[in-house]
Design an enzyme around this catalytic site. Structure first.
Site, mmCIF file in Angstrom:
data_model
loop_
_atom_site.group_PDB
_atom_site.id
_atom_site.type_symbol
_atom_site.label_atom_id
_atom_site.label_comp_id
_atom_site.label_asym_id
_atom_site.label_seq_id
_atom_site.Cartn_x
_atom_site.Cartn_y
_atom_site.Cartn_z
ATOM 1 N N ASN A 1 -14.392 -32.701 6.353
ATOM 2 C CA ASN A 1 -15.725 -33.463 6.085
ATOM 3 C C ASN A 1 -15.789 -33.991 4.599
ATOM 4 O O ASN A 1 -16.127 -32.787 3.651
ATOM 5 C CB ASN A 1 -16.848 -32.844 6.677
ATOM 6 C CG ASN A 1 -18.176 -33.404 6.232
ATOM 7 O OD1 ASN A 1 -18.368 -34.555 5.872
ATOM 8 N ND2 ASN A 1 -19.245 -32.831 6.225
ATOM 9 N N LYS B 1 -17.658 -35.575 3.018
ATOM 10 C CA LYS B 1 -18.963 -35.840 2.358
ATOM 11 C C LYS B 1 -19.197 -36.950 1.430
ATOM 12 O O LYS B 1 -18.281 -38.041 2.025
ATOM 13 C CB LYS B 1 -19.638 -34.703 1.972
ATOM 14 C CG LYS B 1 -19.358 -33.316 2.811
ATOM 15 C CD LYS B 1 -20.162 -32.028 2.421
ATOM 16 C CE LYS B 1 -19.793 -31.154 3.220
ATOM 17 N NZ LYS B 1 -20.598 -29.985 2.811
ATOM 18 N N HIS C 1 -25.195 -32.660 10.871
ATOM 19 C CA HIS C 1 -24.969 -31.539 9.686
ATOM 20 C C HIS C 1 -26.159 -31.472 9.081
ATOM 21 O O HIS C 1 -27.075 -31.939 8.652
ATOM 22 C CB HIS C 1 -23.703 -32.509 8.722
ATOM 23 C CG HIS C 1 -23.247 -31.744 7.957
ATOM 24 N ND1 HIS C 1 -24.046 -31.351 6.459
ATOM 25 C CD2 HIS C 1 -21.996 -30.918 7.631
ATOM 26 C CE1 HIS C 1 -23.129 -30.620 5.864
ATOM 27 N NE2 HIS C 1 -21.997 -30.206 6.703
ATOM 28 N N GLU D 1 -26.779 -31.095 5.861
ATOM 29 C CA GLU D 1 -27.190 -31.968 5.013
ATOM 30 C C GLU D 1 -27.940 -33.268 5.558
ATOM 31 O O GLU D 1 -29.074 -33.657 4.750
ATOM 32 C CB GLU D 1 -25.907 -32.250 4.194
ATOM 33 C CG GLU D 1 -25.504 -31.109 3.044
ATOM 34 C CD GLU D 1 -24.003 -31.331 3.021
ATOM 35 O OE1 GLU D 1 -23.298 -32.242 3.198
ATOM 36 O OE2 GLU D 1 -23.427 -30.032 2.637
ATOM 37 N N GLU E 1 -22.109 -24.062 11.525
ATOM 38 C CA GLU E 1 -22.044 -24.059 9.810
ATOM 39 C C GLU E 1 -23.358 -23.303 9.443
ATOM 40 O O GLU E 1 -24.412 -23.972 9.248
ATOM 41 C CB GLU E 1 -21.935 -25.307 9.502
ATOM 42 C CG GLU E 1 -20.676 -25.921 9.517
ATOM 43 C CD GLU E 1 -20.440 -27.268 8.836
ATOM 44 O OE1 GLU E 1 -19.193 -27.217 8.388
ATOM 45 O OE2 GLU E 1 -21.530 -27.924 8.520
ATOM 46 N N GLY F 1 -20.604 -24.686 1.054
ATOM 47 C CA GLY F 1 -20.403 -25.268 -0.680
ATOM 48 C C GLY F 1 -21.006 -23.667 -1.700
ATOM 49 O O GLY F 1 -21.122 -24.164 -2.609
ATOM 50 N N SER G 1 -17.604 -22.708 3.392
ATOM 51 C CA SER G 1 -16.675 -22.289 2.671
ATOM 52 C C SER G 1 -15.564 -21.744 3.004
ATOM 53 O O SER G 1 -14.790 -20.627 2.647
ATOM 54 C CB SER G 1 -17.497 -20.916 1.761
ATOM 55 O OG SER G 1 -18.467 -21.530 1.058
HETATM 56 P P1 13P Z 1 -17.833 -26.376 2.538
HETATM 57 O O1 13P Z 1 -16.406 -26.129 3.207
HETATM 58 O O2 13P Z 1 -17.618 -27.195 1.097
HETATM 59 O O3 13P Z 1 -18.490 -25.091 2.281
HETATM 60 O O4 13P Z 1 -18.570 -27.596 3.334
HETATM 61 C C1 13P Z 1 -18.754 -26.932 4.700
HETATM 62 C C2 13P Z 1 -19.549 -28.072 5.361
HETATM 63 O O5 13P Z 1 -20.362 -28.511 5.375
HETATM 64 C C3 13P Z 1 -18.338 -29.125 6.205
HETATM 65 O O6 13P Z 1 -19.198 -29.803 7.085
#
Ligand code: 13P
Length: 256
Positions: free
Chosen positions: A9, A11, A93, A95, A163, A169, A209
Site C-alpha cells: 500500500n 498510500k 483502511h 487512515e 491492521e 507506521g 510495520s
Molecule cells: P506500515 O507498513 O508503513 O506500518 O503501514 C501498514 C499499512 O497501513 C498498510 O496498509
C-alpha cells in the site's frame, strides 16, 4: 491451499519516477510454484501507468466510491479503477476510517460496488491502542467484520487485512501470539458466516510495520496468508525480501 499474497500500500507516496522501483521488483520476484501473488496499490494517479508495466505484479486502488458515477468531486468509482487497469481495491483502511470518517456501512457499500465490477476487495480491520488496552480487541474486530463485509462474497474475491491501528507506521508489532489470536478469530467468524468453503479460502493478511527483519516470523503464524505492507513496499530493496520470506513460508507449508 490458499495462495500467499504480498500486497503493498503506497498510500500518498509515489510519482512516475518511482515506477523504476516496480521494474526492480519485477526483476527480483521469486519464481516457482510457491511464488506468492504480488499486488501494489499506488496512488490513483499511477494506477494506469503501473498497470501497463507491472505484470506479473497486480495493481489496485486504495479506495473507491460506493456509487457508479455522479456528483462526487475528487472520488473514483470502482469501474474507473477497473478501466485504469486495477484488479483489486483496498477498502476501510484505518487512515480512511480516521481521515475521512468512514464507517463500517460505508466500507460495506464500497465493497458491494467493487465486487459488482469484478474487483477483488481487500477489507481492512483493526483495533486502536485504547481498544486493545481495554481488552476489547476481538469485539472490535468482530463488529468491523460483520459491518464491513457484504453478504455476497466468494473466497477468491475477498481478502481481509488485520491492521492494528497502533502498529501502522510506528515500528510496533503485535506478538506472534496476538496476531495468531486475531487471525484465528477472523477465520472462525468468516467460516461461521459464509460456510467452511468460502471461509477457508479467504486470504488473511497481517499489516502494520512489516519489515524484512520481522516478516519471516509473522508469516510462520497460522492463518497469516501474507501481508499488507506500507512503508516497506515503496522500495524494491525492502519489499523483495518480504516477498521472498512469504515464498519461503509457502514452500515450508507445501513441504509439510
Ligand atoms: P506500515 O507498513 O508503513 O506500518 O503501514 C501498514 C499499512 O497501513 C498498510 O496498509
Amino acid at each position: 491451499m490458499r495462495r500467499k499474497l504480498a500486497a503493498g500500500n503506497w498510500k500518498m507516496n509515489g510519482t512516475g519516477a518511482d515506477l523504476a522501483e516496480v521494474t526492480a521488483m519485477q526483476a527480483g520476484l521469486p519464481k516457482g510454484a510457491e511464488a506468492p501473488e504480488v499486488l501494489i496499490c499506488p496512488p490513483a494517479t499511477l494506477i494506469q501507468r503501473m498497470a501497463a508495466m507491472a505484470a506479473p505484479i497486480a495493481v489496485g486502488g486504495q479506495d473507491c466510491h460506493s456509487a457508479e458515477s455522479g456528483a462526487h468531486t475528487g472520488d473514483l468509482s470502482a469501474a474507473m479503477l477497473l478501466d485504469a487497469g486495477a484488479s483489486h481495491v483496498i477498502l476501510g483502511h484505518s487512515e480512511r476510517r480516521t481521515d475521512h470518517g468512514e464507517q463500517d456501512e460505508d466500507v460495506r457499500a464500497k465493497a458491494r460496488a467493487a465486487l459488482a465490477q469484478g474487483l477483488t476487495v481487500v477489507i481492512c480491520v483493526g483495533e486502536t491502542q485504547a481498544q486493545r488496552e481495554s481488552a476489547n480487541t476481538l469485539g472490535i474486530i468482530g463488529g468491523q467484520l460483520a459491518g464491513s463485509i457484504p453478504d455476497l462474497v466468494t473466497g477468491d474475491r475477498l481478502v481481509v487485512a488485520y491492521e492494528p491501528v497502533w502498529a501502522i507506521g510506528t515500528g510496533l508489532v503485535p506478538t506472534t501470539d496476538q496476531i495468531g489470536e486475531v487471525h484465528g478469530f477472523i477465520r472462525q467468524r468468516l467460516e461461521r458466516r459464509f460456510g467452511a468453503g468460502v471461509g477457508r479460502s479467504v486470504r488473511l493478511l497481517y499489516g502494520g510495520s512489516v519489515k524484512p527483519g520481522n516478516a519471516a516470523e509473522i508469516f510462520a503464524v497460522a492463518d497469516v496468508d501474507g501481508a499488507l505492507v506500507g512503508g516497506a513496499s515503496l522500495k524494491a530493496k525492502d519489499f523483495l525480501p518480504i516477498i521472498q520470506a512469504l515464498a519461503d513460508a509457502g514452500a515450508r507449508e507445501q513441504g509439510q
